[in-house]
Design an enzyme around this catalytic site. Sequence first.
Site, short mmCIF file in Angstrom:
data_model
loop_
_atom_site.label_atom_id
_atom_site.label_comp_id
_atom_site.label_asym_id
_atom_site.label_seq_id
_atom_site.Cartn_x
_atom_site.Cartn_y
_atom_site.Cartn_z
N SER A 209 0.85 -1.19 0.00
CA SER A 209 0.00 0.00 0.00
C SER A 209 0.89 1.24 0.00
CB SER A 209 -0.89 0.03 1.25
OG SER A 209 -0.10 0.32 2.39
N TYR B 127 0.80 3.65 2.05
CA TYR B 127 1.26 3.91 3.42
C TYR B 127 2.50 3.07 3.74
CZ TYR B 127 1.37 3.52 8.49
OH TYR B 127 1.76 3.50 9.79
#
Lengths: 397, 397
Positions: free
Chosen positions: A181, A183
Amino acid sequence: MRVLVLGGDGFCGWPTSLYLSDKGHDVTILDNLSRRKIDIELEVESLTPIRPIGERLRAWTEITGREIGFVNLDIATEYDRLVDVLLETRPDAIVHFAEQRAAPYSMRTSATNNIRATHNLLVALVETGVDAALAHLGTMGVYGYGWSGSAPIPEGYLTVKVPTPDGELEREILHPANPGSVYHMTKTLDQLLFSFYAKNDGLRITDLHQGIVWGTQTEQTARDPRLINRFDYDGDYGTVLNRFLMQAAIGHPLTVHGTGGQTRAFINIRDTVRCIELAISNPPVAGERPQVLNQVTETHQVLGLAKLVADIMNADIAYLPNPRREAEENDLIVRNDQFLALGLEPTTLSDGLLEEGTEIARRYRDRVDPSKIIARSVWRKGMETAEDLIKELPDED
Amino acid sequence: MRVLVLGGDGFCGWPTSLYLSDKGHDVTILDNLSRRKIDIELEVESLTPIRPIGERLRAWTEITGREIGFVNLDIATEYDRLVDVLLETRPDAIVHFAEQRAAPYSMRTSATNNIRATHNLLVALVETGVDAALAHLGTMGVYGYGWSGSAPIPEGYLTVKVPTPDGELEREILHPANPGSVYHMTKTLDQLLFSFYAKNDGLRITDLHQGIVWGTQTEQTARDPRLINRFDYDGDYGTVLNRFLMQAAIGHPLTVHGTGGQTRAFINIRDTVRCIELAISNPPVAGERPQVLNQVTETHQVLGLAKLVADIMNADIAYLPNPRREAEENDLIVRNDQFLALGLEPTTLSDGLLEEGTEIARRYRDRVDPSKIIARSVWRKGMETAEDLIKELPDED
């Protein structure tokens, strides 16, 4: 120790601040309260009713007689103020939770926000000459899942053999990055920043690759309702086990993304706070490469967790598309030798703390907004939209 | 092809824009003119007198009848305008030079500027769905020097053996990052961004790990004095070979940092522009990992280059401390098979182009500000200050 906790108002930062204060450290929280502002934007609240930061801190002082400092500061954009705080407080240690957590939430701005925050902090340490031990919250997600087959995931560094014209060289490298992801990708960028500033400027850095945190309360946050910790249940910020507990508590099917064959590493919030103190009490020395510790205590397959919660709380399971590009199933063996050697005694799922989560989920079930349960963010180009996700969800009871 | 050249007013971007236009491509430059503004801040100018962007572009049209578009745009801070330009122009290819080059110059802001620029571009491509082939200028510095002993530096990816409980796994990994400066570090962050967005969103990306560029003019920039390319000679932006030529031309000792035992990879600016066209004409397909090509043609030891220039131009050599933490000497063998296979015919030092540099350095020697020759930036905590550097410099003639 004088300790700055950056992001000390968040889900991990708040209980860490209380724990360190309880242990006698002189704690100052730096936080821009962004997590609370994101709640406003997402129109969702912590399942647990958290109090304003000032009230939280006054309650802590009232109960313990100890003071925790607070500075409202955005380290990503207020570099000069960050420098001032470092020079005024001259901390022995800094715990850096100040990155925006959710993978899909506003991915462009949160990614650049996170990298600016970490880079500002590193440059401010170099510029001020403040020789604080820095402990940063990384993630198991930097390693990716399934990359190394049956080999355990090492702690940060991997020994590999590199072919040469004359044979082979053995080299220890930072474990290759395989984030699933945006993040987690920002945490892989952080790793490169840490390696550089440790080598170039002698900064003393520990990167803590944390598993999925479950649980809500710690011994400290449980002392008074005004100290209660966050419990995120929404599709953007909620983490898997806590979400299952909440879903079961309101009679919603437990939402499994993909087959549930993903194996993940977990840690209870009570162990998180202990690990942080162990980490800042045992920093590397200047000139050493960053110290990397895997902050995890056990691994579980997602579907196994869902079945466990479904059994205990009599819930159904619903399968949704997986937003991550990853294998349907993976093994996961994670080394956590360093924390065990430092004395961590793991709190595991079998220790009965699921009951605490169940109890909290039931107590605050009326605070749930059911429309926030399903993850609606678009994680990648071409993925199913929110509407697709909803259509595929079985009818709710 | 419709091609956007981000950073098309700079040392590499300008001759690339002219070359692509000359080859019949429909070129639009996006540039915030920051390189010119940095000149103003550093109080130094290109050795060659470069003309304002508008005049440059009008001259090109006057001489060739071809138009090059120009948009004054900062991709690091003007995301929405970047999206608009992508939607209006729908380019087939994007060449991304728009990162601040110098290692030490304003390291905090340039590092975050660069990462924001690249990340904005990637997210804008995802958001708009514009399926352009992206070619980014990386650097040989991402690999570091001396890491792999006698093994040649591969093109981006390295095959290694990873120990497992049952034996060994063979894995192809992104070459471990070993940057020697903040600037090169930002290019290692770019690599991780590229890997992620290629995997997650199917972006088609080529990362060009370029060596040190030497030379000034290309066939296109030499057509008219108004088209002349930059020649940086100052301690922040000048690159080693061009700086030697300038120093010799004004009777300044050639400044070697460290022992000069460092081996580096080089490429002539005439080859840079050819490589860019080869790269955007041969992009990866969606779903593939980023394509990495080493954009270099030969390697030289710095001291060897200094001696070569000193011999030709009758100059002295002065040794200054090395701002990088690196071995005093290193071997360097670099694979560049992919560009050779695509048809690149390298321009090497032996091809007589040193004369061009010598001639330019002599012609514009009166434009040199001698106070700007020595690098004065602090690259790392505790390194010698500007004053130390100057003290150690032998008296000039």
